[in-house]
Design a protein around this motif. Structure first.
Motif, PDB file in Angstrom:
ATOM      1  N   LYS A  24       0.822  -1.218   0.000  1.00 20.64           N
ATOM      2  CA  LYS A  24       0.000   0.000   0.000  1.00 20.64           C
ATOM      3  C   LYS A  24       0.850   1.260   0.000  1.00 20.64           C
ATOM      4  CE  LYS A  24      -3.682   2.248   2.676  1.00 20.64           C
ATOM      5  NZ  LYS A  24      -4.587   2.102   3.868  1.00 20.64           N
ATOM      6  N   TYR A  25       1.925   1.239   0.777  1.00 21.11           N
ATOM      7  CA  TYR A  25       2.742   2.445   0.940  1.00 21.11           C
ATOM      8  C   TYR A  25       4.054   2.376   0.138  1.00 21.11           C
ATOM      9  CZ  TYR A  25      -0.659   3.667   4.472  1.00 21.11           C
ATOM     10  OH  TYR A  25      -1.843   3.978   5.127  1.00 21.11           O
ATOM     11  N   ARG A  26       4.120   1.413  -0.778  1.00 21.47           N
ATOM     12  CA  ARG A  26       5.226   1.310  -1.734  1.00 21.47           C
ATOM     13  C   ARG A  26       6.605   1.264  -1.067  1.00 21.47           C
ATOM     14  NH1 ARG A  26       3.102   5.317  -6.641  1.00 21.47           N
ATOM     15  NH2 ARG A  26       1.111   4.233  -6.937  1.00 21.47           N
ATOM     16  N   VAL A  27       6.724   0.356  -0.112  1.00 24.34           N
ATOM     17  CA  VAL A  27       8.016   0.111   0.530  1.00 24.34           C
ATOM     18  C   VAL A  27       8.978  -0.452  -0.512  1.00 24.34           C
ATOM     19  CG1 VAL A  27       9.177  -1.368   2.219  1.00 24.34           C
ATOM     20  CG2 VAL A  27       7.054  -0.187   2.832  1.00 24.34           C
ATOM     21  N   LYS A  28      10.218  -0.004  -0.458  1.00 22.13           N
ATOM     22  CA  LYS A  28      11.193  -0.359  -1.504  1.00 22.13           C
ATOM     23  C   LYS A  28      11.750  -1.774  -1.359  1.00 22.13           C
ATOM     24  CE  LYS A  28      12.530   4.483  -1.990  1.00 22.13           C
ATOM     25  NZ  LYS A  28      13.594   5.492  -1.703  1.00 22.13           N
ATOM     26  N   LYS A  29      11.839  -2.260  -0.121  1.00 25.40           N
ATOM     27  CA  LYS A  29      12.350  -3.613   0.090  1.00 25.40           C
ATOM     28  C   LYS A  29      11.659  -4.233   1.309  1.00 25.40           C
ATOM     29  CE  LYS A  29      16.965  -2.891  -1.900  1.00 25.40           C
ATOM     30  NZ  LYS A  29      18.425  -2.996  -1.688  1.00 25.40           N
ATOM     31  N   PHE A  30      11.364  -5.525   1.210  1.00 23.25           N
ATOM     32  CA  PHE A  30      10.783  -6.278   2.315  1.00 23.25           C
ATOM     33  C   PHE A  30      11.630  -7.525   2.526  1.00 23.25           C
ATOM     34  CE2 PHE A  30       8.172  -9.285   4.494  1.00 23.25           C
ATOM     35  CZ  PHE A  30       7.274  -8.556   5.256  1.00 23.25           C
ATOM     36  N   ILE A  31      12.254  -7.626   3.694  1.00 21.99           N
ATOM     37  CA  ILE A  31      13.125  -8.767   4.009  1.00 21.99           C
ATOM     38  C   ILE A  31      12.451  -9.630   5.067  1.00 21.99           C
ATOM     39  CG2 ILE A  31      15.365  -9.495   4.904  1.00 21.99           C
ATOM     40  CD1 ILE A  31      16.542  -6.894   3.813  1.00 21.99           C
ATOM     41  N   GLN A  32      12.193 -10.882   4.707  1.00 24.62           N
ATOM     42  CA  GLN A  32      11.559 -11.833   5.611  1.00 24.62           C
ATOM     43  C   GLN A  32      12.621 -12.720   6.248  1.00 24.62           C
ATOM     44  OE1 GLN A  32       8.702 -12.178   6.852  1.00 24.62           O
ATOM     45  NE2 GLN A  32       8.313 -14.320   7.349  1.00 24.62           N
ATOM     46  N   LEU A  58      24.972 -20.769  13.971  1.00 18.96           N
ATOM     47  CA  LEU A  58      25.565 -19.540  13.438  1.00 18.96           C
ATOM     48  C   LEU A  58      25.539 -18.467  14.513  1.00 18.96           C
ATOM     49  CD1 LEU A  58      26.588 -18.092  10.791  1.00 18.96           C
ATOM     50  CD2 LEU A  58      24.215 -17.297  10.519  1.00 18.96           C
ATOM     51  N   TYR A  59      26.650 -17.768  14.675  1.00 20.76           N
ATOM     52  CA  TYR A  59      26.720 -16.693  15.664  1.00 20.76           C
ATOM     53  C   TYR A  59      25.914 -15.491  15.186  1.00 20.76           C
ATOM     54  CZ  TYR A  59      28.718 -13.545  19.160  1.00 20.76           C
ATOM     55  OH  TYR A  59      28.881 -12.662  20.200  1.00 20.76           O
ATOM     56  N   VAL A  60      25.291 -14.806  16.116  1.00 17.44           N
ATOM     57  CA  VAL A  60      24.331 -13.754  15.788  1.00 17.44           C
ATOM     58  C   VAL A  60      24.933 -12.613  14.965  1.00 17.44           C
ATOM     59  CG1 VAL A  60      24.645 -12.513  17.978  1.00 17.44           C
ATOM     60  CG2 VAL A  60      22.481 -12.301  16.722  1.00 17.44           C
ATOM     61  N   LEU A  61      26.194 -12.255  15.194  1.00 15.78           N
ATOM     62  CA  LEU A  61      26.777 -11.156  14.430  1.00 15.78           C
ATOM     63  C   LEU A  61      27.065 -11.556  12.983  1.00 15.78           C
ATOM     64  CD1 LEU A  61      29.114  -9.412  17.034  1.00 15.78           C
ATOM     65  CD2 LEU A  61      26.794  -8.800  16.330  1.00 15.78           C
ATOM     66  N   ASP A  62      27.302 -12.842  12.749  1.00 14.73           N
ATOM     67  CA  ASP A  62      27.403 -13.321  11.370  1.00 14.73           C
ATOM     68  C   ASP A  62      26.045 -13.216  10.682  1.00 14.73           C
ATOM     69  OD1 ASP A  62      30.124 -14.009  11.006  1.00 14.73           O
ATOM     70  OD2 ASP A  62      29.856 -15.849  12.161  1.00 14.73           O
ATOM     71  N   ALA A  63      24.989 -13.485  11.428  1.00 19.12           N
ATOM     72  CA  ALA A  63      23.633 -13.359  10.881  1.00 19.12           C
ATOM     73  C   ALA A  63      23.339 -11.903  10.517  1.00 19.12           C
ATOM     74  CB  ALA A  63      22.611 -13.873  11.889  1.00 19.12           C
ATOM     75  N   CYS A  64      23.756 -10.981  11.381  1.00 22.39           N
ATOM     76  CA  CYS A  64      23.536  -9.556  11.116  1.00 22.39           C
ATOM     77  C   CYS A  64      24.232  -9.121   9.830  1.00 22.39           C
ATOM     78  CB  CYS A  64      24.045  -8.721  12.295  1.00 22.39           C
ATOM     79  SG  CYS A  64      23.042  -8.861  13.787  1.00 22.39           S
ATOM     80  N   GLU A  65      25.444  -9.592   9.635  1.00 21.40           N
ATOM     81  CA  GLU A  65      26.173  -9.209   8.425  1.00 21.40           C
ATOM     82  C   GLU A  65      25.491  -9.765   7.177  1.00 21.40           C
ATOM     83  OE1 GLU A  65      30.731  -8.836   7.007  1.00 21.40           O
ATOM     84  OE2 GLU A  65      30.123 -10.847   7.619  1.00 21.40           O
ATOM     85  N   ALA A  66      24.953 -10.971   7.274  1.00 19.39           N
ATOM     86  CA  ALA A  66      24.261 -11.564   6.132  1.00 19.39           C
ATOM     87  C   ALA A  66      23.044 -10.726   5.748  1.00 19.39           C
ATOM     88  CB  ALA A  66      23.849 -12.997   6.459  1.00 19.39           C
ATOM     89  N   ILE A  67      22.288 -10.285   6.740  1.00 23.66           N
ATOM     90  CA  ILE A  67      21.105  -9.451   6.464  1.00 23.66           C
ATOM     91  C   ILE A  67      21.522  -8.130   5.841  1.00 23.66           C
ATOM     92  CG2 ILE A  67      19.093  -8.310   7.491  1.00 23.66           C
ATOM     93  CD1 ILE A  67      19.361 -10.428   9.798  1.00 23.66           C
ATOM     94  N   ASP A  68      22.583  -7.548   6.363  1.00 23.03           N
ATOM     95  CA  ASP A  68      23.118  -6.294   5.831  1.00 23.03           C
ATOM     96  C   ASP A  68      23.473  -6.444   4.351  1.00 23.03           C
ATOM     97  OD1 ASP A  68      24.471  -3.875   5.399  1.00 23.03           O
ATOM     98  OD2 ASP A  68      26.284  -4.551   6.418  1.00 23.03           O
ATOM     99  N   LEU A  69      24.147  -7.526   3.996  1.00 27.26           N
ATOM    100  CA  LEU A  69      24.557  -7.742   2.612  1.00 27.26           C
ATOM    101  C   LEU A  69      23.359  -7.974   1.691  1.00 27.26           C
ATOM    102  CD1 LEU A  69      27.738  -9.925   3.187  1.00 27.26           C
ATOM    103  CD2 LEU A  69      27.667  -7.609   2.255  1.00 27.26           C
ATOM    104  N   ILE A  70      22.372  -8.714   2.185  1.00 24.59           N
ATOM    105  CA  ILE A  70      21.163  -8.922   1.386  1.00 24.59           C
ATOM    106  C   ILE A  70      20.429  -7.604   1.194  1.00 24.59           C
ATOM    107  CG2 ILE A  70      18.879  -9.998   1.353  1.00 24.59           C
ATOM    108  CD1 ILE A  70      21.157 -11.896   0.650  1.00 24.59           C
ATOM    109  N   LEU A  71      20.377  -6.800   2.238  1.00 22.78           N
ATOM    110  CA  LEU A  71      19.731  -5.487   2.163  1.00 22.78           C
ATOM    111  C   LEU A  71      20.326  -4.637   1.045  1.00 22.78           C
ATOM    112  CD1 LEU A  71      18.000  -3.116   3.239  1.00 22.78           C
ATOM    113  CD2 LEU A  71      19.789  -2.713   4.965  1.00 22.78           C
ATOM    114  N   HIS A  72      21.633  -4.691   0.895  1.00 25.01           N
ATOM    115  CA  HIS A  72      22.314  -3.810  -0.057  1.00 25.01           C
ATOM    116  C   HIS A  72      22.675  -4.473  -1.383  1.00 25.01           C
ATOM    117  CE1 HIS A  72      22.992  -1.719   3.827  1.00 25.01           C
ATOM    118  NE2 HIS A  72      22.804  -0.653   3.074  1.00 25.01           N
TER     119      HIS A  72
END
Length: 323
Positions: A113-121, A215-229
């Protein structure tokens, strides 16, 4: 960039908020969280006064509340909000289907509805079910067994539908088991640590030989960051370490670190009616396409996690440590 992080007061969500605000000081983050039993704003103490951080209490199952936030010019929604305990899902499946499936649909509809540019599940390797041999790639058939896994698999299908039908830019990340500080003590690693620190016995379901990937949580954070960008719109990415341990091996590691004896501290209990014998995912896609790989050594990260619980007793002392 303005990010809406749902479930940001939880374990992974809170780590990601701190990670993203540190790495990208110009990004704005709204933390949208219902503050259920496992949500804790103390996890975000270090960023609560950051001018680019805002907390909004809300339930992803409330469309009006969701729309109120998403309409504020959100660029990206990252959906961490979920009920995620396999055992708990067996006894109260309604909560899991409502939050994990209906809640995801409500977020997607608002994003459209509000035209979000990216949705990460943020999803899970449990959607593949038990992998008796080899590894599950992103194209492996879904075979979820517990209400938790079923609700997450259904959510993944709805997310994919919004991409195929409405061209909503979505990304699905299926993680293996994630561990680290600030995790509510119902998951196996913090539960075992907390119980042993309280001089209680720990319980292993069945024979304790269920295999999980860690998987350690900070490795997970980096993976999300890379997918985001860098992620490809509409794609699914497995995110795992390849480090697979039986629950008994995890228990023995923690016992050793805490100076406890196995014979006096472990009891074996009846297994869940639905409990994957082995989870194993193939993460070559994210490694090759996004150039991600885990940086943290499993044993060192687990030792650091154990030390964190030992030195942060006040954070978890009043939390439930039931099996």
């Amino acid at each position: 960039m303005k990010l809406l992080i749902t479930g940001g007061a939880g374990f992974i969500g809170s780590h990601f908020i701190k990670y993203i605000l540190k790495k990208y000081p110009n990004y704005k983050v709204i933390n949208f969280d219902k503050l259920t039993y496992c949500g804790n704003l103390k996890n975000l103490k270090e960023v609560e006064k950051n001018p680019n951080y805002e907390f909004v209490k809300g339930d992803i199952c409330n469309p009006r509340r969701v729309n109120t936030v998403v309409s504020r010019g959100i660029d990206v929604i990252i959906n961490f909000a979920a009920e995620s305990h396999v055992g708990r899902s067996i006894y109260c499946p309604n909560t899991f289907f409502k939050t994990n499936t209906l809640g995801t649909y409500i977020l997607l509809e608002s994003a459209r509805k509000y035209r979000v540019k990216k949705f990460i599940q943020i999803s899970t390797d449990k959607v593949y079910g038990s992998i008796e041999e080899g590894e599950a790639s992103e194209t492996h058939p879904l075979n979820p067994s517990s209400p938790y896994a079923i609700s997450k698999a259904a959510a993944d299908m709805i997310v994919k539908f919004y991409f195929l039908t409405f061209k909503l830019p979505i990304f699905i990340l299926r993680f293996c088991n994630i561990f680290g500080p600030n995790q509510y003590p119902e998951k196996i690693i913090p539960l075992f640590i907390a119980k042993l620190l309280k001089n209680k016995k720990i319980s292993l379901h069945g024979n304790g030989l269920h295999v999980r990937e860690w998987l350690y949580v900070l490795d997970a954070c980096e993976a999300i960051d890379l997918i985001l960008h860098k992620g490809k719109e509409g794609d699914i990415y497995n995110v795992g370490s390849g480090i697979r341990k039986t629950n008994l091996e995890i228990a023995r590691f923690i016992l050793k670190e805490l100076g406890k004896k196995e014979g006096k501290c472990i009891r074996y209990v009846k297994d869940y009616s639905v409990n994957d014998r082995r989870n194993a995912i193939n993460s070559n896609k994210i490694k090759k396409e996004i150039n991600w790989k885990p940086k943290y050594n499993f044993e060192e990260a687990l030792k650091e996690t154990i030390f964190w619980y030992k030195t942060n007793y006040n954070w978890w002392k009043n939390k439930s440590v039931k099996d």
